[in-house]
Design a protein around this motif. Structure first.
Motif, mmCIF file in Angstrom:
data_model
loop_
_atom_site.group_PDB
_atom_site.id
_atom_site.type_symbol
_atom_site.label_atom_id
_atom_site.label_comp_id
_atom_site.label_asym_id
_atom_site.label_seq_id
_atom_site.Cartn_x
_atom_site.Cartn_y
_atom_site.Cartn_z
ATOM 1 N N GLU B 42 27.261 115.350 -17.173
ATOM 2 C CA GLU B 42 26.445 114.809 -17.985
ATOM 3 C C GLU B 42 26.923 114.039 -18.855
ATOM 4 N N ALA B 251 19.758 123.450 -12.227
ATOM 5 C CA ALA B 251 18.703 122.620 -12.812
ATOM 6 C C ALA B 251 17.900 121.566 -12.042
ATOM 7 N N GLN B 263 16.312 128.699 -11.979
ATOM 8 C CA GLN B 263 16.917 127.929 -12.847
ATOM 9 C C GLN B 263 17.740 128.797 -13.983
ATOM 10 N N ILE B 265 18.830 128.322 -17.156
ATOM 11 C CA ILE B 265 18.587 127.484 -18.369
ATOM 12 C C ILE B 265 19.582 127.846 -19.529
ATOM 13 N N ASP C 186 19.485 114.597 -19.828
ATOM 14 C CA ASP C 186 20.509 115.165 -18.751
ATOM 15 C C ASP C 186 19.731 115.985 -17.986
ATOM 16 N N VAL C 187 20.182 116.387 -17.004
ATOM 17 C CA VAL C 187 19.502 117.257 -15.900
ATOM 18 C C VAL C 187 19.258 118.663 -16.622
ATOM 19 N N THR C 188 20.342 119.396 -17.423
ATOM 20 C CA THR C 188 20.284 120.603 -17.970
ATOM 21 C C THR C 188 19.163 120.408 -19.085
ATOM 22 N N ILE C 189 19.194 119.306 -19.856
ATOM 23 C CA ILE C 189 18.397 119.325 -21.009
ATOM 24 C C ILE C 189 16.704 118.937 -20.317
ATOM 25 N N GLN C 190 16.771 118.416 -19.076
ATOM 26 C CA GLN C 190 15.361 118.024 -18.828
ATOM 27 C C GLN C 190 14.917 119.486 -18.231
ATOM 28 N N ALA C 191 15.679 120.438 -17.677
ATOM 29 C CA ALA C 191 15.192 121.733 -17.230
ATOM 30 C C ALA C 191 14.487 122.273 -18.579
ATOM 31 N N GLN C 192 15.322 122.236 -19.600
ATOM 32 C CA GLN C 192 14.678 122.850 -20.980
ATOM 33 C C GLN C 192 13.507 122.457 -21.275
#
Lengths: 297, 320, 327
Positions: B42, B251, B263, B265, C186-192
């Motif tokens: 990322e 994710a 997922q 998180i 970012d994809v992990t933030i998108q998930a959040q």
């Protein structure tokens, strides 16, 4: 109906020239600004007059004749005559040569020197400080004063006048070019040029300068206007063109003593200066608007 | 196929006002000729910096770069110019990576001019046109400017420019991220075809996991300058051993009806990359983190054949 | 018969300049119930953002021109409202979350001030109360309340987007329009952020229009889906209809172009060609130049909607046997 519209659009596409399409687009946008176009036309008239002065004017610029001195504008002398009987119109037209020529060459000097300094300062950070501090030094001296100093030390004359005005405007160009190069050199296409093996000089000439042109061109037109005023002011003060050469500022100055009666001796050269300066300013504005943002789509 | 690129303990540090920024920290990997190594992570993970350091667009701080059997960690200007013929880059942004004042033909042909590879104008035009054909650009676009074309076509220009010197290694820095899905597919297919036909080696940098799976043979996961996991593409997606990789893969929103919602998180945000110290950089966000994760830097372990993980507790977490 | 929260009826919007006309939206229509989420899916230039802006009455005029159609929000036509009426609705009844959190926040105001601003604009309450509500909103989006005096640059991208969501939901609007809210993250933030949006939607009962090109996001969060192409909706149906039983050739092409995370595939299917330039749209069905199934009718006549299942409509002549009017 939609089908017709599609094909006429295709025709328009093929008619457009392939090369220099960016320039065509820019010109097209410039044309829309009526004020800027008017400025361009007025400027062209003056340039035309300057080039073909010999053919246009009815009298020489130094044809003196005391018998016809101090005449108000009439049919024979459309702008009247001065205290030595010289035709104001003829002097005005010849005078345009000086104003325009000095304007162009002085700015030319500023542009070349300013670009060199600006590019070096922006591209080689180690030299940046030295160069810009020297520029600051020059900028801290009032432009008029600087020009007068240069002329006083070098002596009067056309070339020295151009040099003086040109040198005093250089710092501004150096700043503008430096700022433009600083931002352009961070663009990705410059990095790309390095990646394909380009060296510094190649990159500066092929990629950075062409993309820094816009602010430079705009500054140049505005600087030309300022130069013309500077030259007029210098001549007015007696540091510029020597008599009997007909420079507008000098004419203005000479007409001062008669301003209550023969007011046209001062007003007409003044109007000429105004016209050229104003035209250059609106052109500069127009150029700035249509070059920046450069690309419409 | 023989090894084309090997990178050993590569480091790139930036010394900022706030402190030390370890953008690329101790990265080791190798790529064989004709293969694609995907580098995922990322923002702020250092993948773009890594690509540029390999190409000497940034100077490295430490470590070795071995290209085609030769140590190119330190090169002079002359050698570098020669090298650039063999190592090229495709940029992410098809809008800013092309000079807006040059035509398509000029942009693609510039490398030829720099290396004086053609003798006369005819040969030059022929080569440029040939390249345009290879990447699928219509001849009529040759005298157009970048802003007159759409993103997909502009990216093809970038690809043509990178390939015209026939390099061995191509760093692809997010080459399809700025493109629409259907154009993305076209460009990815093009790149894969070119690789098959010409034997290019790709370093494919991206944040998009579905894309990287499609195009890569091996994949490496980066986080805050470090490599956390590396394996071949299929294995990595089948089973991830590092908690970050698990979260990353889980994710991805799956475009399927009633896709299972498993997922992971992650808590919190990416921590500051400045003055990180010798610790596990993922610890602040890791649900398995134990005290020594905050004190000691984990070592790279090969937990399965050709599957490397950098985590103190990977065996415990995965019941190995 | 309940009144729908939102009824977009056959809207046509063009951008008219001296040189050319951009046919941005050509007959888009859909409805939305309270608490429902519809996804507007399409690629760049399809007309999704223009549609969203028109619902807020934010189409710049000039050069934007509303040519025809109506947007009924709680029974009133947005197109017929005065600027004053629209202002009272924006932020209060209909809110918008934009794509780029970096530029959506004013860099010289604290985040607390920006949330307070929207509350005070629509509610005649004392400042202290607004501040209290602001802190509540921040906590609700997962940001510690004491950060209300921080400036946007002190937050990361994901957190900025949460602030933007807090501003959007501060007045508990009936409708939230989210224009690619997670694309820049970012994809992990998108998930959040998506988890957050789901939670808030449930808690507040907000209806949502989710504009995106990411089908994964759509699958996760949308009840109904509309596929937009060249200013038209080419297929509309429930989440299941589109993901399991899609019909339109463009929709199928779109799904086929996706790299599949679960299975290996040799080559990606691609739709040849490009979306037409909205200045120069083809006759008949707008997708016909790229469609492998096109016929003469497709090339010449505008294609109507056909209902292939209750609530599932496709704008494609392949389904002409079953006829129904536009939604």
């Amino acid at each position: 109906m939609m089908a017709e519209k599609t094909s006429s659009k295709q025709q328009k596409e093929s008619k457009r020239t392939q090369n220099n399409r960016v320039r065509n687009e820019t010109w097209h946008r410039f044309k829309k600004n009526k004020l800027a176009v008017t400025g361009l036309i007025v400027l062209c008239i003056f340039i035309f007059a300057a080039i073909f002065a010999d053919i246009i004017v009815p009298y020489g610029y130094d044809d003196q004749d005391p018998d016809r001195a101090m005449l108000f504008p009439n049919r024979k002398f459309i702008f009247g005559t001065d205290h030595l009987g010289r035709d104001v119109f003829s002097r005005l037209v010849y005078g345009s040569r000086y104003s325009l020529m000095i304007g162009f060459f002085a700015v030319g000097i500023s542009v070349i020197l300013g670009t060199i300094f600006g590019v070096i300062a922006a591209y080689y950070p180690k030299l940046d400080n030295i160069i810009m501090r020297i520029m600051d030094l020059f900028m801290s001296i009032p432009q008029m004063l600087l020009a007068i100093c240069i002329i006083t030390s070098l002596g009067p004359g056309l070339f020295n006048l151009m040099l003086a005005v040109g040198l005093s405007s250089t710092p501004q160009f150096a700043r503008v070019v430096r700022a433009s190069v600083l931002s352009t050199k961070e663009e990705e296409f410059v990095e790309a040029a390095r990646a394909i093996g380009g060296n510094d000089l190649q990159i500066i000439i092929h990629h950075i300068l062409p993309n820094s042109l816009a602010p430079l061109i705009v500054q140049a037109t505005l600087a030309m206007a300022r130069s013309i005023i500077s030259v007029s002011a210098l001549s007015f003060l007696g540091f510029g063109i020597e008599p009997p050469k007909p420079e507008w500022g000098a004419m203005l100055s000479a007409g001062r003593s008669y301003i209550r009666t023969q007011w046209y001796l001062t007003v007409i050269p003044g109007l000429a200066i105004m016209a050229v300066v104003y035209s250059l300013n609106v052109m500069g504005d127009g150029l700035r608007d249509c070059l920046d943002p450069r690309l419409k789509k | 196929m023989p090894e084309l690129l090997r990178v050993e303990n590569l480091k790139k540090y930036f010394y900022t006002n706030q402190g030390l920024l370890q953008a690329v920290d101790d990265i080791t990997f190798s790529v064989n000729t004709g293969d694609t190594l995907g580098i995922v992570g990322e923002s702020g993970c250092g993948k773009s910096t890594l690509g540029r350091v390999i190409l000497h667009l940034h100077d490295r701080t430490d470590g070795k770069i071995i290209f085609d059997g030769e140590d190119i960690s330190d090169v002079n200007k002359v050698k570098l110019k020669k090298l650039r013929k063999d190592m090229q880059i495709i940029f992410q942004d098809p809008y800013s990576s092309l000079d807006p004042r040059k035509t398509v033909g000029d942009i693609i042909g510039e490398p030829l001019k720099i290396y004086k590879l053609t003798n006369d104008k005819n040969e030059y035009v022929k080569k440029v046109k040939g390249m345009m054909d290879v990447v699928g650009l219509a001849m009529r676009t040759m005298n157009l400017y970048p802003h007159e074309l759409d993103g997909g076509r502009r990216q093809r220009i970038g690809i043509a420019r990178a390939l015209i010197l026939e390099p061995k290694l191509i760093i692809c820095d997010e080459p399809v991220s700025a493109l629409d899905v259907s154009i993305q597919a076209q460009i990815l297919n093009l790149m894969m075809t070119l690789q098959k036909d010409h034997g290019f080696t790709y370093l494919f940098i991206t944040h998009d996991l579905s894309v990287v799976k499609h195009i890569s043979d091996d994949i490496m996961v980066m986080y805050l300058g470090q490599m956390l996991e590396k394996s071949d593409s299929a294995s990595l997606f089948k089973h991830q051993y590092h908690p970050y990789t698990k979260a990353l893969i889980s994710a991805i929103p799956i475009p399927k009806y009633n896709a299972p919602d498993n997922q992971i998180i992650l808590k919190g945000e990416i921590t500051s990359p400045i003055n990180m110290g010798d610790v596990c950089r993922f610890a602040p966000r890791c649900i398995y983190a134990k005290p020594n994760c905050f004190n000691e830097k984990p070592k790279m372990e090969e937990v399965r054949p050709n599957h490397f993980v950098k985590c103190h507790y990977t065996r415990e977490i995965n019941n190995l | 018969m309940d009144e729908k929260l939102l009824e977009v009826k056959d809207i046509n919007i063009h951008y008219v300049t001296e040189d050319e006309t951009v046919y941005a939206v050509n007959g888009i229509g859909f409805t939305l119930d309270e608490g429902e989420t519809i996804g507007l899916v399409g690629e760049t230039g399809a007309g999704k953002t223009t549609t969203a802006l028109s619902i807020m009455g934010l189409i710049p005029d000039p050069p934007g021109k509303i040519i025809s159609g109506s947007i009924m929000f709680k029974g009133q036509d947005i197109f017929k409202m005065s600027e004053k009426q629209l202002r009272s609705i924006r932020g209060d009844q209909i809110s918008m979350v934009f794509q780029d959190p970096m530029t959506a926040l004013n860099p010289v105001l604290t985040v607390g001030k920006q949330i307070e601003e929207v509350i005070l604009l629509h509610n005649d309450i004392p400042k202290a109360e607004a501040k209290k509500r602001t802190i509540e909103m921040l906590e609700m989006v997962g940001i510690p309340g004491k950060r209300c005096d921080d400036y946007p640059h002190q937050f990361s991208g994901g957190m900025k987007q949460r602030v933007v969501i807090a501003i959007a939901l501060a007045c508990n609007p009936k409708l939230l329009i989210a224009d690619e809210p997670t694309t820049a993250l970012d994809v992990t933030i998108q998930a959040q952020v998506l988890e957050l949006m789901k939670k808030l939607r449930k808690e507040y009962g907000t209806a949502m229009i989710m504009i995106t090109h990411d089908l994964g996001v759509v699958a996760k969060i949308c009840d109904r889906v509309a596929i937009v192409y060249a200013g038209e909706i080419v297929e509309i149906g429930s989440n299941k209809d589109i993901f399991v039983d899609r019909k339109h050739p463009y929709t199928m092409g779109l799904f086929n172009s996706l790299p599949d995370i679960e299975n290996d595939s040799k080559e990606l299917h691609m739709i040849k060609g490009l979306m037409p330039d909205p200045v120069d749209l083809p006759n008949g069905c707008k997708f016909n130049p790229r469609c492998p199934y096109k016929t003469e009718i497709c090339e010449n006549e505008k294609t109507p909607f056909y209902e292939v299942a209750p609530g599932h409509q496709v704008r494609c002549n392949k389904f002409a046997l079953r006829e129904v009017q536009n939604a």
